[in-house]
Enzyme design. Sequence first.
Site, short mmCIF file in Angstrom:
data_model
loop_
_atom_site.label_atom_id
_atom_site.label_comp_id
_atom_site.label_asym_id
_atom_site.label_seq_id
_atom_site.Cartn_x
_atom_site.Cartn_y
_atom_site.Cartn_z
N LEU A 199 0.88 -1.16 0.00
CA LEU A 199 0.00 0.00 0.00
C LEU A 199 0.92 1.22 0.00
O LEU A 199 1.90 1.25 0.76
CB LEU A 199 -0.89 0.03 1.25
CG LEU A 199 -1.99 -1.03 1.35
CD1 LEU A 199 -2.72 -0.91 2.69
CD2 LEU A 199 -2.98 -0.91 0.19
N ASP A 200 0.63 2.22 -0.83
CA ASP A 200 1.52 3.37 -0.86
C ASP A 200 1.41 4.16 0.44
O ASP A 200 0.50 3.93 1.26
CB ASP A 200 1.26 4.25 -2.09
CG ASP A 200 -0.12 4.86 -2.11
OD1 ASP A 200 -0.47 5.55 -1.14
OD2 ASP A 200 -0.85 4.67 -3.10
N MET A 201 2.33 5.08 0.65
CA MET A 201 2.44 5.76 1.94
C MET A 201 1.16 6.51 2.31
O MET A 201 0.81 6.62 3.48
CB MET A 201 3.62 6.74 1.92
CG MET A 201 3.93 7.35 3.27
SD MET A 201 5.49 8.25 3.31
CE MET A 201 5.12 9.64 2.24
#
Length: 254
Positions: free
Chosen positions: A116-118
């Site tokens: 999951l991206d930041m």
Amino acid sequence: MRGKSAAPKTSERGTERLHKRIAGAGLCSRRAAEEWIAQGRVEVNGRIVTEMGVQVGPDDVVRVDGQTLGGTRHFYLAMNKPTGVVTTLSDPQRRRTVAQLLPEVGGAVLKPIGRLDMDTEGLLLFTNDGTFAHRMAHPRYEIEKEYHALVEGVPNEEALQKLRDGVVVEGRRTAPANVRIKHVVQKSGDALLILILHEGRKRQVRLMCEGVGHPVNALKRVRIGPIYLDKLPRGACRMLGKQEVDTLKKLIGI
């Protein structure tokens, strides 16, 4: 005198090939493990095994040259990843990582399945079971992933249909998706979308929504296959139950 059998009775739960178990313990390569088996140096549950392809489970006792082999115990964990946390075990930029949120689990090194991206929060799975992780992430098994996306404005039916049919992202069209509006935020006029995907390309949901003119303001993953985020607090983790793991394994053919 020790008995000899080509096919000793073994556990059927969570099985793996005998040579893989030996190599996984760090004693040798898989090829060398096969040679040891052929040489009669390996016992399973007190019986010498000399043929290839024997399956062993976590409860089976394996000995090499009379020494008991420590089995690898597999762990499966769910995390509610907060925003501002990167999906990596170490980060050269010294940002907060998921590794800092993971509990100590039997000395095992748990790795994330996918990313999951930041700026995205929600459900993330971890394991030390390499085969499980590989299959869960492989597009062949089409594991559903459900996201809730707060987007700017309210997409019309044409935009929703484009999301369902596929949007060209970085030169490739996304796979068909299940998309609907959950509700409209009256104060802002923005919409909360539910998107169910079968693939997991980098920043896919964000790029899809941008592609139809409705950028994402907030994004959360709430489900992976049959595993739901439910009420797991942000930053918290929980071990998956046996039934949950067994259901996932069935989906990916283990």
